[in-house]
Scaffold this active site. Structure first.
Site, PDB file in Angstrom:
ATOM      1  N   ASN A 207       0.850  -1.203   0.000  1.00 60.95           N
ATOM      2  CA  ASN A 207       0.000   0.000   0.000  1.00 60.95           C
ATOM      3  C   ASN A 207       0.880   1.246   0.000  1.00 60.95           C
ATOM      4  O   ASN A 207       2.104   1.143  -0.020  1.00 60.95           O
ATOM      5  CB  ASN A 207      -0.958  -0.030   1.196  1.00 60.95           C
ATOM      6  CG  ASN A 207      -0.194  -0.080   2.506  1.00 60.95           C
ATOM      7  OD1 ASN A 207       0.533   0.844   2.855  1.00 60.95           O
ATOM      8  ND2 ASN A 207      -0.321  -1.192   3.224  1.00 60.95           N
ATOM      9  N   ASP A 276      -4.390  -6.319   5.231  1.00 59.62           N
ATOM     10  CA  ASP A 276      -5.490  -7.079   5.829  1.00 59.62           C
ATOM     11  C   ASP A 276      -5.529  -8.496   5.258  1.00 59.62           C
ATOM     12  O   ASP A 276      -5.992  -9.419   5.916  1.00 59.62           O
ATOM     13  CB  ASP A 276      -6.825  -6.380   5.554  1.00 59.62           C
ATOM     14  CG  ASP A 276      -6.952  -5.102   6.369  1.00 59.62           C
ATOM     15  OD1 ASP A 276      -6.478  -5.095   7.517  1.00 59.62           O
ATOM     16  OD2 ASP A 276      -7.507  -4.113   5.849  1.00 59.62           O
ATOM     17  N   LYS A 286       7.934 -17.434 -10.932  1.00 56.29           N
ATOM     18  CA  LYS A 286       7.210 -16.271 -11.473  1.00 56.29           C
ATOM     19  C   LYS A 286       5.974 -16.745 -12.243  1.00 56.29           C
ATOM     20  O   LYS A 286       6.080 -17.667 -13.075  1.00 56.29           O
ATOM     21  CB  LYS A 286       8.157 -15.494 -12.402  1.00 56.29           C
ATOM     22  CG  LYS A 286       7.554 -14.222 -12.908  1.00 56.29           C
ATOM     23  CD  LYS A 286       8.518 -13.497 -13.833  1.00 56.29           C
ATOM     24  CE  LYS A 286       7.777 -12.479 -14.645  1.00 56.29           C
ATOM     25  NZ  LYS A 286       8.465 -12.132 -15.866  1.00 56.29           N
ATOM     26  N   PRO A 302      -3.059 -11.744  10.265  1.00 58.28           N
ATOM     27  CA  PRO A 302      -3.403 -11.527  11.675  1.00 58.28           C
ATOM     28  C   PRO A 302      -3.544 -10.035  11.954  1.00 58.28           C
ATOM     29  O   PRO A 302      -2.800  -9.224  11.390  1.00 58.28           O
ATOM     30  CB  PRO A 302      -2.191 -12.100  12.426  1.00 58.28           C
ATOM     31  CG  PRO A 302      -1.079 -12.115  11.437  1.00 58.28           C
ATOM     32  CD  PRO A 302      -1.710 -12.290  10.088  1.00 58.28           C
ATOM     33  N   ASP A 303      -4.517  -9.682  12.789  1.00 63.87           N
ATOM     34  CA  ASP A 303      -4.697  -8.267  13.161  1.00 63.87           C
ATOM     35  C   ASP A 303      -3.843  -8.008  14.406  1.00 63.87           C
ATOM     36  O   ASP A 303      -4.184  -8.431  15.512  1.00 63.87           O
ATOM     37  CB  ASP A 303      -6.177  -7.974  13.420  1.00 63.87           C
ATOM     38  CG  ASP A 303      -6.411  -6.481  13.625  1.00 63.87           C
ATOM     39  OD1 ASP A 303      -5.553  -5.824  14.258  1.00 63.87           O
ATOM     40  OD2 ASP A 303      -7.435  -5.979  13.137  1.00 63.87           O
ATOM     41  N   PHE A 320      -4.457   3.488  14.702  1.00 64.95           N
ATOM     42  CA  PHE A 320      -4.653   4.521  13.686  1.00 64.95           C
ATOM     43  C   PHE A 320      -5.821   4.089  12.806  1.00 64.95           C
ATOM     44  O   PHE A 320      -6.018   2.889  12.577  1.00 64.95           O
ATOM     45  CB  PHE A 320      -3.389   4.689  12.823  1.00 64.95           C
ATOM     46  CG  PHE A 320      -2.416   5.685  13.400  1.00 64.95           C
ATOM     47  CD1 PHE A 320      -1.764   5.415  14.597  1.00 64.95           C
ATOM     48  CD2 PHE A 320      -2.167   6.890  12.757  1.00 64.95           C
ATOM     49  CE1 PHE A 320      -0.873   6.326  15.134  1.00 64.95           C
ATOM     50  CE2 PHE A 320      -1.279   7.811  13.289  1.00 64.95           C
ATOM     51  CZ  PHE A 320      -0.629   7.536  14.477  1.00 64.95           C
ATOM     52  N   LYS A 334     -13.825   1.557  15.365  1.00 63.63           N
ATOM     53  CA  LYS A 334     -12.561   0.822  15.565  1.00 63.63           C
ATOM     54  C   LYS A 334     -12.150   0.847  17.031  1.00 63.63           C
ATOM     55  O   LYS A 334     -11.712  -0.155  17.596  1.00 63.63           O
ATOM     56  CB  LYS A 334     -11.455   1.453  14.710  1.00 63.63           C
ATOM     57  CG  LYS A 334     -11.051   0.571  13.574  1.00 63.63           C
ATOM     58  CD  LYS A 334     -10.248   1.257  12.514  1.00 63.63           C
ATOM     59  CE  LYS A 334     -10.805   0.856  11.160  1.00 63.63           C
ATOM     60  NZ  LYS A 334     -10.176   1.501  10.047  1.00 63.63           N
ATOM     61  N   LYS A 338     -12.110  -2.864  18.521  1.00 68.93           N
ATOM     62  CA  LYS A 338     -10.777  -3.412  18.816  1.00 68.93           C
ATOM     63  C   LYS A 338     -10.376  -3.199  20.274  1.00 68.93           C
ATOM     64  O   LYS A 338      -9.264  -3.528  20.667  1.00 68.93           O
ATOM     65  CB  LYS A 338      -9.731  -2.775  17.894  1.00 68.93           C
ATOM     66  CG  LYS A 338      -9.955  -3.072  16.406  1.00 68.93           C
ATOM     67  CD  LYS A 338      -8.703  -2.810  15.574  1.00 68.93           C
ATOM     68  CE  LYS A 338      -8.928  -3.118  14.114  1.00 68.93           C
ATOM     69  NZ  LYS A 338      -7.690  -3.292  13.362  1.00 68.93           N
TER      70      LYS A 338
HETATM   71  N1  CTP Z   1      -3.714  -3.070  12.050  1.00 65.25           N
HETATM   72  C1  CTP Z   1      -2.939  -4.080  12.586  1.00 65.25           C
HETATM   73  N2  CTP Z   1      -2.903  -5.294  11.957  1.00 65.25           N
HETATM   74  C2  CTP Z   1      -3.598  -5.535  10.850  1.00 65.25           C
HETATM   75  C3  CTP Z   1      -4.387  -4.492  10.295  1.00 65.25           C
HETATM   76  C4  CTP Z   1      -4.426  -3.274  10.931  1.00 65.25           C
HETATM   77  O1  CTP Z   1      -2.276  -3.859  13.594  1.00 65.25           O
HETATM   78  N3  CTP Z   1      -3.528  -6.700  10.252  1.00 65.25           N
HETATM   79  C5  CTP Z   1      -3.781  -1.777  12.762  1.00 65.25           C
HETATM   80  C6  CTP Z   1      -3.169  -0.639  12.014  1.00 65.25           C
HETATM   81  O2  CTP Z   1      -1.807  -0.464  12.359  1.00 65.25           O
HETATM   82  C7  CTP Z   1      -4.021   0.532  12.482  1.00 65.25           C
HETATM   83  C8  CTP Z   1      -5.390  -0.092  12.659  1.00 65.25           C
HETATM   84  O3  CTP Z   1      -5.153  -1.482  12.886  1.00 65.25           O
HETATM   85  O4  CTP Z   1      -3.604   0.989  13.747  1.00 65.25           O
HETATM   86  C9  CTP Z   1      -6.248   0.039  11.455  1.00 65.25           C
HETATM   87  O5  CTP Z   1      -7.426  -0.630  11.692  1.00 65.25           O
HETATM   88  P1  CTP Z   1      -8.151  -1.543  10.613  1.00 65.25           P
HETATM   89  O6  CTP Z   1      -9.547  -1.771  11.069  1.00 65.25           O
HETATM   90  O7  CTP Z   1      -7.415  -2.754  10.277  1.00 65.25           O
HETATM   91  O8  CTP Z   1      -8.109  -0.575   9.413  1.00 65.25           O
HETATM   92  P2  CTP Z   1      -8.388  -0.937   7.986  1.00 65.25           P
HETATM   93  O9  CTP Z   1      -7.407  -1.935   7.469  1.00 65.25           O
HETATM   94  O10 CTP Z   1      -8.457   0.346   7.275  1.00 65.25           O
HETATM   95  O11 CTP Z   1      -9.771  -1.672   8.175  1.00 65.25           O
HETATM   96  P3  CTP Z   1     -11.072  -1.582   7.314  1.00 65.25           P
HETATM   97  O12 CTP Z   1     -10.597  -1.867   5.934  1.00 65.25           O
HETATM   98  O13 CTP Z   1     -11.902  -2.658   7.901  1.00 65.25           O
HETATM   99  O14 CTP Z   1     -11.577  -0.196   7.540  1.00 65.25           O
END
Ligand code: CTP
Length: 411
Positions: A207, A276, A286, A302-303, A320, A334, A338
């Site tokens: 990203n 995500d 390749k 993993p989150d 964030f 969030k 969370k």
């Molecule tokens: N985060 C994390 N691990 C992940 C994904 C996100 O630690 N696998 C953390 C990011 O560092 C940030 C926050 O979660 O602090 C963002 O929240 P998230 O809900 O994951 O944001 P998005 O990916 O934008 O989710 P969505 O697409 O559901 O809005």
């Protein structure tokens, strides 16, 4: 507070006596170090009178060096402030050149350094000066201003030195003196940057995160005395000094590194833009093109943030939320989903947020919110870290609500 005030050769040097007076009114001891060209703009007599100390300028002044050598001076300082700071001194500090007393002190000090740039607006906007500004900020040097308005040369634009009152208030407000930080002795883990999820040996999903905000948060926490562990995805930023940096590539590696260090953490700041999803299978060779359409199956990563907030002995956890719409509503969701202590929300997309030096955020917590208007990410990070420190201390058992941060000098 002991301040080494470097004065360099810009017209704004005429404001230096006023700046010294305002610093001393706040209880600071001020030792002035001038460059040769600064003496063209302001007299040593005036500066000696207001500072109450002999002016230093010559690296080879045997008598002055015998009284306090340049190394002792560099150690004496709680902060080195250069105001006005010319384009020339910025370039010299970037390069590490030390041809005179002031640049030698800048190289030899372990104290924070703050620069208040002052120059013609074309010089300020010159790509060389902007590249130097960016590098200095990345190295943790505080850049105060400049202001925008009419200039001594008769033109108008960005490059005026901030007014002395603002500089004095900001410098004395930076709680970055030795051993005086709000996070002294605390351990703070910060994740930063993007992650990369391999598709095959030559392709990956990632990203647009630059890591600048996360790095700025890590530097701001270190400046407040914290022991910082910065867990960084792949970025194009020089590794900051004064902290432990762990480099990772994938979301899983970032997860593992976080859980390796989180046991000791007081505060966890998840500023990384973690993937995500990642490809379910990584091709070992390749992938060759064949059909008109192609599919990549993805599986959830993993989150990290959720996993840390769910720990039995979770640190104070800050997430964030980068959103393209309904920023505050999604961010509050969030915070609740969370189970975070705080969330820093910002708008992204349409050239806002990612890979920029400026940002504007709203910080939310259970009983409150605070908006921070657009500012350099380094300034913003300092304000947000101050607010985190206040909420953290309140959560540690203080019976009062956290104070609100006053942003007056930082935007
Ligand atoms: N985060 C994390 N691990 C992940 C994904 C996100 O630690 N696998 C953390 C990011 O560092 C940030 C926050 O979660 O602090 C963002 O929240 P998230 O809900 O994951 O944001 P998005 O990916 O934008 O989710 P969505 O697409 O559901 O809005």
């Amino acid at each position: 507070m002991n301040i080494v005030l470097g004065i360099t050769g810009g017209i704004a040097a005429y404001k230096a006596p006023d700046l010294v007076r305002r610093l001393r009114e706040r209880g600071a001891e001020v030792q002035i170090v001038m460059t040769v060209s600064a003496e063209e703009f302001v007299t040593t007599t005036a500066l000696q009178a207001v500072s109450g100390r002999p002016i230093r300028s010559n690296l080879w002044d045997k008598e002055a060096e015998a009284a306090m050598s340049h190394i002792e001076l560099a150690r004496w300082a709680d902060i080195v402030l250069v105001a006005p700071a010319t384009a020339e001194i910025m370039a010299r500090i970037v390069s590490g050149a030390a041809p005179d007393l002031l640049t030698t002190i800048c190289l030899a000090t372990e104290a924070p350094i703050a620069l208040a740039p002052a120059m013609n607006h074309v010089m300020w906007n010159n790509p060389a000066t902007q590249a130097n500004r960016e590098l200095l900020e990345q190295r943790g040097i505080h850049i105060l201003g400049p202001d925008t308005g009419s200039q001594a040369c008769g033109e108008t634009g960005a490059g005026r030195m901030l007014d002395p009152e603002t500089i004095a208030a900001t410098v004395c407000g930076l709680s970055v003196g030795k051993g005086k930080g709000a996070l002294e002795g605390r351990t703070v883990i910060v994740t930063a940057g993007p992650t990369r999820e391999a598709i095959d040996p030559v392709r990956y999903i990632t990203n647009r995160s630059s890591g600048k905000m996360g790095y700025a948060m890590a530097r701001a926490a270190a400046a407040q005395g914290a022991n910082v562990v910065l867990i960084s995805g792949p970025v194009n930023l020089p590794p900051p000094t004064g902290m432990h940096v762990v480099n990772v590539i994938t979301a899983q590696e970032m997860f593992d590194a976080t859980h390796e260090h989180v046991g000791n953490a007081d505060i966890f700041v998840a500023a990384a833009a973690v993937a995500d999803y990642r490809p379910t299978h990584v091709a070992s060779q390749k992938i060759k093109k064949s059909k008109e359409t192609s599919r990549i199956e993805l599986v959830r990563c993993p989150d990290i943030l959720t996993s840390v907030a769910a720990l039995k002995r979770a640190p104070f956890t800050v997430g964030f939320a980068a959103e393209t719409q309904n920023v505050e509503d999604y961010a509050r969701l969030k915070l609740e989903d969370k189970k975070l202590d705080m969330v820093v929300a910002n708008k992204v997309g349409d050239g806002v947020g990612f890979d920029r030096d400026e940002n504007a955020v709203t910080v939310l917590w259970r009983n409150g919110r605070q908006e921070f208007p657009a500012a350099a990410k380094s300034d913003l990070a300092r304000s947000v870290v101050d607010l985190i420190a206040q909420n953290f201390q309140a959560a540690q058992g203080a019976d009062t609500e956290p104070r609100l941060t006053v942003l007056s000098n930082l935007d």
